[in-house]
Design a protein around this motif. Sequence first.
Motif, mmCIF file in Angstrom:
data_model
loop_
_atom_site.group_PDB
_atom_site.id
_atom_site.type_symbol
_atom_site.label_atom_id
_atom_site.label_comp_id
_atom_site.label_asym_id
_atom_site.label_seq_id
_atom_site.Cartn_x
_atom_site.Cartn_y
_atom_site.Cartn_z
ATOM 1 N N ARG A 1 -13.069 79.853 19.407
ATOM 2 C CA ARG A 1 -13.084 78.396 19.309
ATOM 3 C C ARG A 1 -11.791 77.965 18.627
ATOM 4 O O ARG A 1 -11.457 78.449 17.548
ATOM 5 N N ARG A 2 -11.074 77.058 19.271
ATOM 6 C CA ARG A 2 -9.716 76.754 18.825
ATOM 7 C C ARG A 2 -9.594 75.337 18.264
ATOM 8 O O ARG A 2 -10.397 74.463 18.559
ATOM 9 N N LYS A 3 -8.555 75.149 17.480
ATOM 10 C CA LYS A 3 -8.213 73.836 16.945
ATOM 11 C C LYS A 3 -6.969 73.322 17.646
ATOM 12 O O LYS A 3 -6.455 73.949 18.564
ATOM 13 N N GLY A 4 -6.485 72.171 17.213
ATOM 14 C CA GLY A 4 -5.289 71.600 17.820
ATOM 15 C C GLY A 4 -4.032 72.348 17.405
ATOM 16 O O GLY A 4 -4.011 73.097 16.423
ATOM 17 N N SER A 5 -2.978 72.128 18.155
ATOM 18 C CA SER A 5 -1.698 72.770 17.875
ATOM 19 C C SER A 5 -1.162 72.335 16.516
ATOM 20 O O SER A 5 -1.255 71.161 16.145
ATOM 21 N N VAL A 6 -0.584 73.309 15.790
ATOM 22 C CA VAL A 6 0.101 72.967 14.548
ATOM 23 C C VAL A 6 1.614 72.958 14.737
ATOM 24 O O VAL A 6 2.349 72.700 13.784
ATOM 25 N N LEU A 7 2.077 73.228 15.950
ATOM 26 C CA LEU A 7 3.509 73.164 16.222
ATOM 27 C C LEU A 7 3.972 71.742 16.518
ATOM 28 O O LEU A 7 5.120 71.403 16.269
ATOM 29 N N ALA A 8 3.084 70.924 17.038
ATOM 30 C CA ALA A 8 3.499 69.605 17.524
ATOM 31 C C ALA A 8 3.832 68.642 16.397
ATOM 32 O O ALA A 8 4.676 67.760 16.545
ATOM 33 N N GLY A 9 3.180 68.775 15.255
ATOM 34 C CA GLY A 9 3.395 67.814 14.188
ATOM 35 C C GLY A 9 2.648 66.515 14.454
ATOM 36 O O GLY A 9 2.016 66.334 15.495
ATOM 37 N N SER A 10 2.732 65.595 13.517
ATOM 38 C CA SER A 10 2.039 64.312 13.685
ATOM 39 C C SER A 10 2.821 63.423 14.634
ATOM 40 O O SER A 10 4.048 63.461 14.687
ATOM 41 N N ARG A 11 2.102 62.608 15.387
ATOM 42 C CA ARG A 11 2.724 61.727 16.355
ATOM 43 C C ARG A 11 2.738 60.294 15.816
ATOM 44 O O ARG A 11 1.938 59.915 14.951
ATOM 45 N N ALA A 12 3.647 59.504 16.325
ATOM 46 C CA ALA A 12 3.663 58.082 15.992
ATOM 47 C C ALA A 12 2.387 57.427 16.511
ATOM 48 O O ALA A 12 1.685 57.972 17.368
ATOM 49 N N LYS A 13 2.081 56.262 15.989
ATOM 50 C CA LYS A 13 0.884 55.553 16.416
ATOM 51 C C LYS A 13 0.930 55.294 17.914
ATOM 52 O O LYS A 13 1.970 54.929 18.467
ATOM 53 N N LEU A 14 -0.199 55.512 18.575
ATOM 54 C CA LEU A 14 -0.263 55.346 20.025
ATOM 55 C C LEU A 14 0.063 53.910 20.414
ATOM 56 O O LEU A 14 -0.414 52.949 19.789
ATOM 57 N N ASN A 15 0.888 53.769 21.430
ATOM 58 C CA ASN A 15 1.239 52.447 21.949
ATOM 59 C C ASN A 15 -0.032 51.646 22.235
ATOM 60 O O ASN A 15 -0.925 52.127 22.930
ATOM 61 N N PRO A 16 -0.128 50.421 21.716
ATOM 62 C CA PRO A 16 -1.356 49.629 21.887
ATOM 63 C C PRO A 16 -1.785 49.431 23.341
ATOM 64 O O PRO A 16 -2.972 49.326 23.627
ATOM 65 N N ILE A 17 -0.820 49.413 24.258
ATOM 66 C CA ILE A 17 -1.207 49.181 25.657
ATOM 67 C C ILE A 17 -1.955 50.376 26.226
ATOM 68 O O ILE A 17 -2.617 50.269 27.264
ATOM 69 N N PHE A 18 -1.871 51.548 25.581
ATOM 70 C CA PHE A 18 -2.563 52.739 26.050
ATOM 71 C C PHE A 18 -3.907 52.944 25.371
ATOM 72 O O PHE A 18 -4.660 53.836 25.750
ATOM 73 N N GLN A 19 -4.203 52.153 24.379
ATOM 74 C CA GLN A 19 -5.428 52.365 23.622
ATOM 75 C C GLN A 19 -6.653 51.820 24.351
ATOM 76 O O GLN A 19 -6.547 50.942 25.180
#
Length: 496
Positions: A478-496
């Motif tokens: 059972r896996r978790k999310g990638s730790v290589l990617a780092g944190s992302r900027a807030k998702l563009n509101p038009i995609f939410q």
Amino acid sequence: MSYDLVIYNGRIVTASDILPSSIYIGINNGIIETLTTSKLSGKREIDAEGGYIMPGGVDSHVHIDQDNAPAGDNFESGSRSAVAGGTTTIIPFAIQPKKEYDLLKVVEEYHQRANKHGGSYCDYGFHLIISEPTPEMLEKTFPAVCNKEAITSVKVYTTYPRYKLSDEQLLQIFLTNRKNNVTTMVHAENSDIIDFINNKLMSKKMTDPFFHTVSRPQLAEDEASYRAISLAKVIDVPMLIVHMSCESALDHVKKAQTDLLPIFAETCPQYLFLTGDYLKHDCCHHSSQGDEFQGAKYICSPPLRATQQDLEAVWKNLINGTVTVFSSDHAPSNYDHPLGKKKGLVNGIPHFKDVPNGLPGIETRLPLLFCYGVEKGRITPQKFVELTATNPAKLYGLSETKGTIGVGLDADFTIWYPEGKMERFSLTNDMLHHSIDYTPYEGMEFTNWPRYTILRGNVCFDRDNGGVVGDKVGNYLRRKGSVLAGSRAKLNPIFQ
């Protein structure tokens, strides 16, 4: 204090360091319990005799027991071959068939395949392959299966009629993966370029295996890689381009990484060691003369590239850090089988388009890079560990248990022979543990091979004393999310 297993007198290698041979590793209940310079005793003790002690290999791109490869490996033979080559964790694919929108059912079927022959010799997880996304599936079924099965990676294709997705569909999956903390893997080749050239080749009856390399030019990979990166940038989502084979495509990844984007690259042994000449019927590497179809053994996509300079360009990108992970893309089919490679031989006439894609390589992945990378001085032992274990574990959510040597982690190890201890040999297929009737690396010389493979404290491969000696104790991971990617900027509101 006594331990289940003690390993000592070896050079412990992580992605950053080589520790002195004075350190003892104490293992209990499958976990690394201590690293110490104090002498330890155990129920079993392994003297590494000065050889490298590395984390067990993580092969994050393998195809096992797939419907499109009925003459390939199942989980028993594939995992057996994995541990014989120093790999303790594999991540094969659970594939969504067309018109099947219940992804939980898809994954459950692959669990059944994994257990069909008594289980796996090594630990394993699943990537999902999405072939036909629908809005309802992406909104409901997909998050449900990711949550229930702890799957955190999805593969998509820009080519093959069975799997090809449009740019809009890719954007939809990128967005869904962003919302669910899932890493996207992309097979990037331009399908229209390939189809256009294929039609021209067919019209001229240019159907020998070698023309497979002509039908999928570097430009097809170049364009699709750039396009996939552009689409990922729209959503700002982590993405790995799989099995990269040419410098121009890798340059796009390098540029994205320079711009601090979470874009990663994978390459495979075939793009470091084999050229398109192997697909020619008169190639001197073919083991038996008189069979002009043997070039079909080397059909994979992207294809083997033309020159040694092409191989050196991939080596360069592996050494300079553009390449993030080194996987096998083990996707074998038997050669001498009507549903294997010889499916492309119809009434004695070759048809390269009908040959199943892929090469065997799960067992030879680590020895090839170790012998021709580490022992030739092209890469450091630390870089080897980074590419073959640490980065795959980080990228695919396994770094809390796999991919390095540290207290509290799974006791997964590959122990190599000390220099000069193993007699060098030329590889033949009968030395390997897969169920495939050839290896593309036949005749290559090896100066080292995993001496021991250890999975959670269990010796599962002992080359000098029985070979594969362990039981099928592999677990689903059972896996978790990638730790290589780092944190992302807030998702563009038009995609939410």
